[in-house]
Enzyme design. Structure first.
Site, short mmCIF file in Angstrom:
data_model
loop_
_atom_site.label_atom_id
_atom_site.label_comp_id
_atom_site.label_asym_id
_atom_site.label_seq_id
_atom_site.Cartn_x
_atom_site.Cartn_y
_atom_site.Cartn_z
N LYS A 44 0.82 -1.21 0.00
CA LYS A 44 0.00 0.00 0.00
C LYS A 44 0.86 1.27 0.00
CE LYS A 44 -2.77 -0.58 3.59
NZ LYS A 44 -3.96 -0.44 4.48
N LYS A 46 2.77 2.13 2.53
CA LYS A 46 2.74 2.69 3.90
C LYS A 46 3.81 1.99 4.75
CE LYS A 46 -1.92 4.30 4.91
NZ LYS A 46 -3.02 4.23 5.87
N1 C2G Z 1 -10.43 7.08 8.76
C1 C2G Z 1 -11.42 8.02 9.06
N2 C2G Z 1 -11.07 9.27 9.41
C2 C2G Z 1 -9.76 9.62 9.49
C3 C2G Z 1 -8.75 8.68 9.22
C4 C2G Z 1 -9.11 7.40 8.85
O1 C2G Z 1 -12.63 7.71 8.99
N3 C2G Z 1 -9.45 10.91 9.85
C5 C2G Z 1 -10.85 5.73 8.36
C6 C2G Z 1 -10.39 5.37 6.96
O2 C2G Z 1 -11.30 5.90 5.99
C7 C2G Z 1 -10.43 3.84 7.00
C8 C2G Z 1 -10.06 3.54 8.47
O3 C2G Z 1 -10.25 4.77 9.20
O4 C2G Z 1 -11.76 3.37 6.75
C9 C2G Z 1 -8.63 3.08 8.61
O5 C2G Z 1 -7.79 4.07 8.06
P1 C2G Z 1 -6.31 3.62 7.59
O6 C2G Z 1 -5.64 2.90 8.71
O7 C2G Z 1 -5.65 4.80 6.96
O8 C2G Z 1 -6.68 2.54 6.48
P2 C2G Z 1 -6.23 2.50 4.95
O9 C2G Z 1 -4.76 2.65 4.84
O10 C2G Z 1 -7.13 3.43 4.24
O11 C2G Z 1 -6.52 0.95 4.60
O12 C2G Z 1 -8.18 -2.64 2.04
C10 C2G Z 1 -8.47 -1.39 2.62
C11 C2G Z 1 -7.23 -0.76 3.21
O13 C2G Z 1 -6.57 -1.66 4.09
C12 C2G Z 1 -7.63 0.51 3.95
#
Ligand code: C2G
Length: 132
Positions: A44, A46
């Site tokens: 990803k 990250k």
């Molecule tokens: N999120 C949110 N508000 C934020 C930050 C994050 O609602 N200010 C939500 C994201 O939209 C996501 C969840 O929290 O639904 C987890 O965020 P991340 O850890 O950044 O996940 P991500 O890297 O987007 O991974 O297969 C899907 C991926 O694994 C999603």
């Protein structure tokens, strides 16, 4: 029992994550969270501060979370939905539309992100604060 599924890295856990997990749980009775492995994070693009094991331990301590499973690939979602008898798939709306294909197997819900917080922002602000 209505089962809900979501995925994420959930690094440096913050209130945006908690808001998402709380609202996801409100959509059913049992919340399964697929947490990205360290290897999948690399795919990803990250690099998480906490390892998979540490992030898993933290998520399992959250009252809204009933089960944590590993997320290794983009392609595992259909299998996970079927294997765990998922009724609702939930993601933050930064993913809006990306997982609509799952609507063949379960409801798909995109929830508004929490504005003003992100793991990237936390890292940036801490770096700036420490550089003086
Ligand atoms: N999120 C949110 N508000 C934020 C930050 C994050 O609602 N200010 C939500 C994201 O939209 C996501 C969840 O929290 O639904 C987890 O965020 P991340 O850890 O950044 O996940 P991500 O890297 O987007 O991974 O297969 C899907 C991926 O694994 C999603």
């Amino acid at each position: 029992m209505k089962k809900v599924l979501t995925y994420g890295t959930f690094d440096l856990l913050h209130h945006g994550h908690i808001n998402l997990l709380r609202r996801a749980k409100e959509l059913g009775d049992y919340l399964v969270v697929g947490i990205s492995s360290d290897e999948f994070n690399r795919i990803k693009g990250k690099k998480s501060y906490y390892s998979y094991e540490e992030r898993k331990l933290i998520l399992e301590a959250i009252r809204y979370v009933d089960e944590v499973i590993p997320e290794h690939t983009w392609e595992q979602k259909v299998e996970d939905v079927q294997k765990h008898n998922i009724d609702v798939f939930v993601m933050g709306d930064d993913w809006k539309g990306k997982f609509d294909f799952l609507s063949e197997y379960c409801d798909v819900v995109y929830l508004p992100r929490t504005v003003g917080i992100s793991t990237t922002q936390i890292k940036k602000e801490l770096k700036a604060a420490n550089n003086g």
